[in-house]
Structures are given as C-alpha cells and as structure tokens.
Write a protein that holds these residues in place. Structure first.
Motif, short mmCIF file in Angstrom:
data_model
loop_
_atom_site.label_atom_id
_atom_site.label_comp_id
_atom_site.label_asym_id
_atom_site.label_seq_id
_atom_site.Cartn_x
_atom_site.Cartn_y
_atom_site.Cartn_z
N MET A 110 50.09 -43.49 -59.35
CA MET A 110 50.88 -44.65 -58.92
C MET A 110 50.35 -45.20 -57.60
SD MET A 110 53.00 -45.44 -61.20
CE MET A 110 53.99 -46.58 -60.28
N ALA A 111 50.00 -44.32 -56.67
CA ALA A 111 49.46 -44.78 -55.39
C ALA A 111 48.14 -45.51 -55.59
CB ALA A 111 49.27 -43.59 -54.45
N LEU A 112 47.29 -45.01 -56.48
CA LEU A 112 46.02 -45.67 -56.76
C LEU A 112 46.26 -47.02 -57.44
CD1 LEU A 112 43.84 -42.70 -57.98
CD2 LEU A 112 43.89 -43.75 -55.73
N ALA A 113 47.26 -47.09 -58.32
CA ALA A 113 47.57 -48.36 -58.97
C ALA A 113 48.06 -49.39 -57.96
CB ALA A 113 48.62 -48.14 -60.05
N ILE A 114 48.85 -48.95 -57.00
CA ILE A 114 49.34 -49.87 -55.97
C ILE A 114 48.18 -50.35 -55.10
CG2 ILE A 114 50.73 -49.98 -53.86
CD1 ILE A 114 52.75 -48.15 -55.32
N LEU A 115 47.33 -49.43 -54.66
CA LEU A 115 46.17 -49.84 -53.85
C LEU A 115 45.25 -50.77 -54.63
CD1 LEU A 115 45.18 -46.53 -52.05
CD2 LEU A 115 46.02 -48.61 -50.99
N GLY A 116 44.99 -50.43 -55.89
CA GLY A 116 44.15 -51.29 -56.72
C GLY A 116 44.79 -52.65 -56.96
N GLY A 117 46.11 -52.67 -57.14
CA GLY A 117 46.82 -53.94 -57.34
C GLY A 117 46.73 -54.83 -56.12
N ILE A 118 46.79 -54.24 -54.96
CA ILE A 118 46.65 -55.01 -53.72
C ILE A 118 45.26 -55.64 -53.64
CG2 ILE A 118 46.49 -54.81 -51.20
CD1 ILE A 118 48.75 -52.74 -51.38
N GLY A 119 44.24 -54.86 -53.94
CA GLY A 119 42.87 -55.38 -53.88
C GLY A 119 42.61 -56.47 -54.92
N VAL A 120 43.08 -56.26 -56.14
CA VAL A 120 42.88 -57.26 -57.19
C VAL A 120 43.64 -58.54 -56.86
CG1 VAL A 120 43.37 -57.78 -59.62
CG2 VAL A 120 42.33 -55.61 -58.99
N ALA A 121 44.88 -58.38 -56.36
CA ALA A 121 45.66 -59.57 -55.99
C ALA A 121 44.98 -60.34 -54.85
CB ALA A 121 47.07 -59.15 -55.57
N ALA A 122 44.39 -59.62 -53.90
CA ALA A 122 43.69 -60.31 -52.81
C ALA A 122 42.49 -61.08 -53.33
CB ALA A 122 43.25 -59.29 -51.75
N LEU A 123 41.79 -60.53 -54.32
CA LEU A 123 40.64 -61.24 -54.89
C LEU A 123 41.06 -62.44 -55.73
CD1 LEU A 123 38.31 -58.32 -55.96
CD2 LEU A 123 37.94 -59.96 -54.14
N VAL A 124 42.08 -62.24 -56.56
CA VAL A 124 42.53 -63.31 -57.45
C VAL A 124 43.13 -64.47 -56.65
CG1 VAL A 124 44.23 -63.90 -59.23
CG2 VAL A 124 42.84 -61.83 -59.45
N LEU A 125 43.93 -64.15 -55.64
CA LEU A 125 44.59 -65.18 -54.86
C LEU A 125 43.71 -65.74 -53.74
CD1 LEU A 125 48.11 -63.51 -54.53
CD2 LEU A 125 47.42 -65.34 -56.10
N SER A 126 42.55 -65.16 -53.56
CA SER A 126 41.64 -65.56 -52.46
C SER A 126 42.37 -65.56 -51.12
CB SER A 126 41.03 -66.93 -52.73
OG SER A 126 40.26 -66.90 -53.90
N GLU A 127 43.15 -64.53 -50.91
CA GLU A 127 43.93 -64.39 -49.68
C GLU A 127 43.40 -63.19 -48.92
OE1 GLU A 127 46.27 -65.85 -47.10
OE2 GLU A 127 46.46 -66.73 -49.09
N GLN A 128 43.72 -63.13 -47.64
CA GLN A 128 43.29 -61.99 -46.84
C GLN A 128 44.01 -60.73 -47.30
OE1 GLN A 128 43.70 -62.71 -42.69
NE2 GLN A 128 42.17 -64.33 -42.67
N LEU A 129 43.32 -59.61 -47.18
CA LEU A 129 43.83 -58.33 -47.69
C LEU A 129 45.13 -57.94 -47.00
CD1 LEU A 129 43.25 -55.98 -49.60
CD2 LEU A 129 41.95 -54.92 -47.78
N TRP A 130 45.25 -58.14 -45.70
CA TRP A 130 46.45 -57.71 -44.98
C TRP A 130 47.67 -58.53 -45.39
CZ3 TRP A 130 49.46 -60.66 -41.81
CH2 TRP A 130 48.93 -61.88 -41.37
N VAL A 131 47.49 -59.80 -45.76
CA VAL A 131 48.62 -60.62 -46.20
C VAL A 131 49.16 -60.11 -47.53
CG1 VAL A 131 49.31 -62.94 -46.94
CG2 VAL A 131 47.81 -62.66 -44.96
N VAL A 132 48.25 -59.84 -48.46
CA VAL A 132 48.67 -59.33 -49.77
C VAL A 132 49.31 -57.96 -49.62
CG1 VAL A 132 47.85 -58.69 -52.06
CG2 VAL A 132 46.91 -60.69 -50.93
#
Length: 162
Positions: A110-132
C-alpha cells in the motif's frame, strides 16, 4: 520453547544478511539511482548497500535519504519516485521477519502504491511533485479521519448529538 516475536529483528549493528524485501528495495533503488544520475550513482549504491548490511532498516532508510540529496536529479520525477519506493521497501523490510508478517507486507504494498500514485499523478498533471504529494496526503488524511469517525459511531463510542 516459545521465543519473543521481536527476537528475530536485527539490532543497529547486526552484520547479518538483509531480508528479501530489503534486497528488492536495494535493487530497485540502485537501478533508479543509476538511471537518474549515471555512473556517479555507483558510489550511492555501494554506500547504501553497505548501510543495508551493517545498519538496521530505519538507519539504512535515513542514510539513503541523505545520499539521495547528493545525487543530481535534473527533474526526473519518476526516477525519484522509484528511488523512494525502493527506500520504502528497505524501511519496511524488518517487518517481514516478524510473526504475522502478511499484514505488514500488505502495508508495504500500500505504501508503494501511494508513492507510485503520487509520482504518476505528478507526471500526468504536469505539476510539481510536492504539490501532488501535499494534495494526496490531505486526501488520505480526510478519508482516514472519516473512516475513524464511522468506526467510533459503529462501536457506540460517541454519543449522537441532536
């Protein structure tokens, strides 16, 4: 003779073999670090590998975080997320040595899924990592608090206010 469930956990100076989850985390972190920084990351990999063998998992995780600060990142969000996932495996690896470790391994996934979800969301949304990461953390906190309140009501631990 029954032994204590915490007797299998290594101390800060163990010099013993790391668990399979720690090795997987080390491999994942190493591959992403070399992809991120090139040959200079081999020093990172060597020091982190020594830290995994010599130190306990929380200390090896902290060492990896400090070493990650020294790597040139060049804005490669997905590589940083993969490195963090590998470090998370190292951090949670000691739980695989305890009794009833299936629950802890599910928590690791679950922790890996959350971390991976944050990274994928940052790439898809073209937003900074800390905001996501901040939005993701707030969302998880909101859902966790709601589930906690539902549990309290179901167990009749709170009074209904009129």
């Amino acid at each position: 003779m029954k032994t204590d469930s915490h007797s299998d956990v290594r101390g800060p100076r163990s010099w013993s073999r790391p668990s399979l989850l720690a090795l997987c985390g080390l491999v994942l972190t190493s591959m992403a670090a070399v992809w991120l920084a090139g040959p200079i990351a081999l020093v990172f990999v060597g020091v982190l590998g020594l830290g995994v063998v010599v130190l306990s998992s929380p200390f090896a995780f902290a060492l990896g975080q400090v070493l990650l600060l020294g790597l040139p990142t060049d804005g490669a969000v997905i590589a940083i997320v993969i490195v963090e996932c590998g470090l998370c495996c190292i951090l949670l690896s000691e739980y695989s040595l305890l009794d009833n470790s299936g629950r802890y391994q599910l928590g690791t996934v679950m922790a890996l899924a959350i971390l991976g979800g944050i990274g994928v969301a940052a790439l898809v949304l073209s937003e900074q990592l800390w905001v996501v990461a901040a939005v993701w953390t707030a969302l998880i906190a909101f859902v966790a608090y709601g589930l906690h309140r539902v549990e309290l009501v179901q167990l009749n631990l709170v009074r209904q206010e009129t």
